[in-house]
Design a protein around this motif. Structure first.
Motif, short mmCIF file in Angstrom:
data_model
loop_
_atom_site.label_atom_id
_atom_site.label_comp_id
_atom_site.label_asym_id
_atom_site.label_seq_id
_atom_site.Cartn_x
_atom_site.Cartn_y
_atom_site.Cartn_z
N PRO A 1 0.83 -1.22 0.00
CA PRO A 1 0.00 0.00 0.00
C PRO A 1 0.85 1.26 0.00
O PRO A 1 2.05 1.22 0.27
CB PRO A 1 -0.81 -0.12 1.29
N ALA A 2 0.19 2.37 -0.27
CA ALA A 2 0.86 3.67 -0.32
C ALA A 2 1.68 3.91 0.94
O ALA A 2 1.49 3.25 1.97
CB ALA A 2 -0.17 4.77 -0.52
N ALA A 3 2.57 4.86 0.88
CA ALA A 3 3.55 5.13 1.93
C ALA A 3 2.96 5.26 3.34
O ALA A 3 3.60 4.90 4.30
CB ALA A 3 4.33 6.39 1.58
N SER A 4 1.75 5.72 3.46
CA SER A 4 1.15 5.90 4.79
C SER A 4 0.72 4.58 5.42
O SER A 4 0.29 4.54 6.55
CB SER A 4 -0.05 6.83 4.70
N GLY A 5 0.82 3.49 4.66
CA GLY A 5 0.42 2.18 5.18
C GLY A 5 -0.99 1.78 4.80
O GLY A 5 -1.44 0.69 5.11
N SER A 6 -1.70 2.62 4.06
CA SER A 6 -3.05 2.28 3.65
C SER A 6 -3.35 2.94 2.30
O SER A 6 -3.05 4.10 2.09
CB SER A 6 -4.05 2.76 4.69
N THR A 7 -3.93 2.17 1.40
CA THR A 7 -4.39 2.70 0.12
C THR A 7 -5.91 2.81 0.20
O THR A 7 -6.58 1.84 0.53
CB THR A 7 -3.97 1.78 -1.04
N ARG A 8 -6.46 3.99 -0.11
CA ARG A 8 -7.91 4.21 -0.01
C ARG A 8 -8.58 4.36 -1.36
O ARG A 8 -9.79 4.26 -1.47
CB ARG A 8 -8.20 5.44 0.84
N SER A 9 -7.81 4.62 -2.44
CA SER A 9 -8.37 4.63 -3.79
C SER A 9 -7.27 4.25 -4.76
O SER A 9 -6.08 4.47 -4.49
CB SER A 9 -9.03 5.96 -4.14
N ILE A 10 -7.67 3.67 -5.89
CA ILE A 10 -6.71 3.08 -6.82
C ILE A 10 -7.19 3.27 -8.25
O ILE A 10 -8.38 3.20 -8.52
CB ILE A 10 -6.52 1.58 -6.47
N VAL A 11 -6.23 3.51 -9.16
CA VAL A 11 -6.53 3.62 -10.59
C VAL A 11 -5.58 2.67 -11.32
O VAL A 11 -4.36 2.74 -11.15
CB VAL A 11 -6.31 5.05 -11.13
N ASN A 12 -6.13 1.76 -12.11
CA ASN A 12 -5.32 0.82 -12.89
C ASN A 12 -5.31 1.25 -14.35
O ASN A 12 -6.21 0.92 -15.11
CB ASN A 12 -5.84 -0.60 -12.77
N ASN A 13 -4.28 1.96 -14.76
CA ASN A 13 -4.10 2.33 -16.16
C ASN A 13 -3.04 1.46 -16.82
O ASN A 13 -2.46 1.83 -17.83
CB ASN A 13 -3.75 3.81 -16.30
N ASP B 1 -11.19 2.41 -8.35
CA ASP B 1 -12.08 2.32 -7.19
C ASP B 1 -11.77 3.52 -6.32
O ASP B 1 -10.63 3.71 -5.89
CB ASP B 1 -11.86 1.02 -6.42
N ASN B 2 -12.77 4.35 -6.05
CA ASN B 2 -12.54 5.59 -5.31
C ASN B 2 -12.77 5.46 -3.80
O ASN B 2 -12.63 6.42 -3.08
CB ASN B 2 -13.38 6.73 -5.87
N ASP B 3 -13.11 4.25 -3.33
CA ASP B 3 -13.31 4.07 -1.89
C ASP B 3 -13.05 2.62 -1.52
O ASP B 3 -13.95 1.80 -1.44
CB ASP B 3 -14.72 4.48 -1.48
N ILE B 4 -11.80 2.29 -1.34
CA ILE B 4 -11.36 0.94 -1.01
C ILE B 4 -10.37 1.06 0.14
O ILE B 4 -9.75 2.11 0.31
CB ILE B 4 -10.72 0.26 -2.25
N THR B 5 -10.21 0.02 0.92
CA THR B 5 -9.19 0.04 1.96
C THR B 5 -8.28 -1.16 1.76
O THR B 5 -8.73 -2.30 1.82
CB THR B 5 -9.82 0.00 3.37
N ILE B 6 -7.02 -0.87 1.50
CA ILE B 6 -6.00 -1.91 1.39
C ILE B 6 -4.98 -1.57 2.47
O ILE B 6 -4.24 -0.60 2.35
CB ILE B 6 -5.35 -1.94 -0.01
N GLY B 7 -4.99 -2.33 3.53
CA GLY B 7 -4.15 -2.04 4.69
C GLY B 7 -2.74 -2.56 4.55
O GLY B 7 -2.32 -3.07 3.51
N ALA B 8 -2.00 -2.48 5.66
CA ALA B 8 -0.58 -2.82 5.68
C ALA B 8 -0.30 -4.25 5.23
O ALA B 8 0.74 -4.53 4.66
CB ALA B 8 -0.02 -2.58 7.08
N GLY B 9 -1.20 -5.20 5.45
CA GLY B 9 -0.97 -6.58 5.03
C GLY B 9 -1.35 -6.85 3.59
O GLY B 9 -1.16 -7.95 3.09
N GLY B 10 -1.87 -5.87 2.91
CA GLY B 10 -2.34 -6.05 1.54
C GLY B 10 -1.24 -5.85 0.50
O GLY B 10 -0.19 -5.28 0.78
N ARG B 11 -1.50 -6.35 -0.68
CA ARG B 11 -0.60 -6.18 -1.82
C ARG B 11 -1.43 -6.03 -3.09
O ARG B 11 -2.52 -6.59 -3.21
CB ARG B 11 0.31 -7.40 -2.00
#
Length: 127
Positions: free
Chosen positions: A74-86, A109-119
């Motif tokens: 996930p993003a540097a803060s440890g959590s990704t909250r939105s993602i764009v796959n281009n 996806d403009n409202d997703i939670t991918i936490g520290a254990g996610g990839r």
């Protein structure tokens, strides 16, 4: 009486003109600001890139990744909250090693939670 008739004619003309302005102004109502800003920000993710945002609606810090065969945390803060796959390939979202969702090319996806254990894995890469 002549003054009253002329005044009435002037007021009628103003009323008709005013109604015409209202009728033409109605279609110019803008879309809600959040919709416009979400679309504009999501489009800021360049072609052939995966963009991970720390905030919902494509806000906050962004991590931009290029390539078609990788796994990313996930993003540097440890959590990704939105993602764009281009990217040209699907991105599989994993939680604790198990795939939970696939984001096809061009999707977001403009409202997703991918936490520290996610990839997020692209191509044949696995976490």
């Amino acid at each position: 009486m002549k003054v009253k008739r002329e005044s009435a004619a002037v007021f009628s003309a103003l009323a008709i003109a005013g109604a015409g302005l209202l009728a033409t102004a109605a279609p110019a109502v803008a879309a809600p600001a959040t919709t416009a800003s979400v679309t504009a920000t999501a489009q800021n993710c360049a072609s052939s890139r995966l963009c991970l945002y720390t905030g919902v609606n494509f806000t906050g810090s962004v991590q931009v990744i290029a390539g078609t065969n990788f796994c990313a945390a996930p993003a540097a803060s440890g959590s990704t909250r939105s993602i764009v796959n281009n990217l040209s390939v699907p991105v599989r979202i994993h939680s604790l090693g198990a795939p939970v969702r696939t984001l096809p090319p061009g999707a977001s996806d403009n409202d997703i939670t991918i936490g520290a254990g996610g990839r997020m894995c692209a191509g044949s890469a696995t976490p």
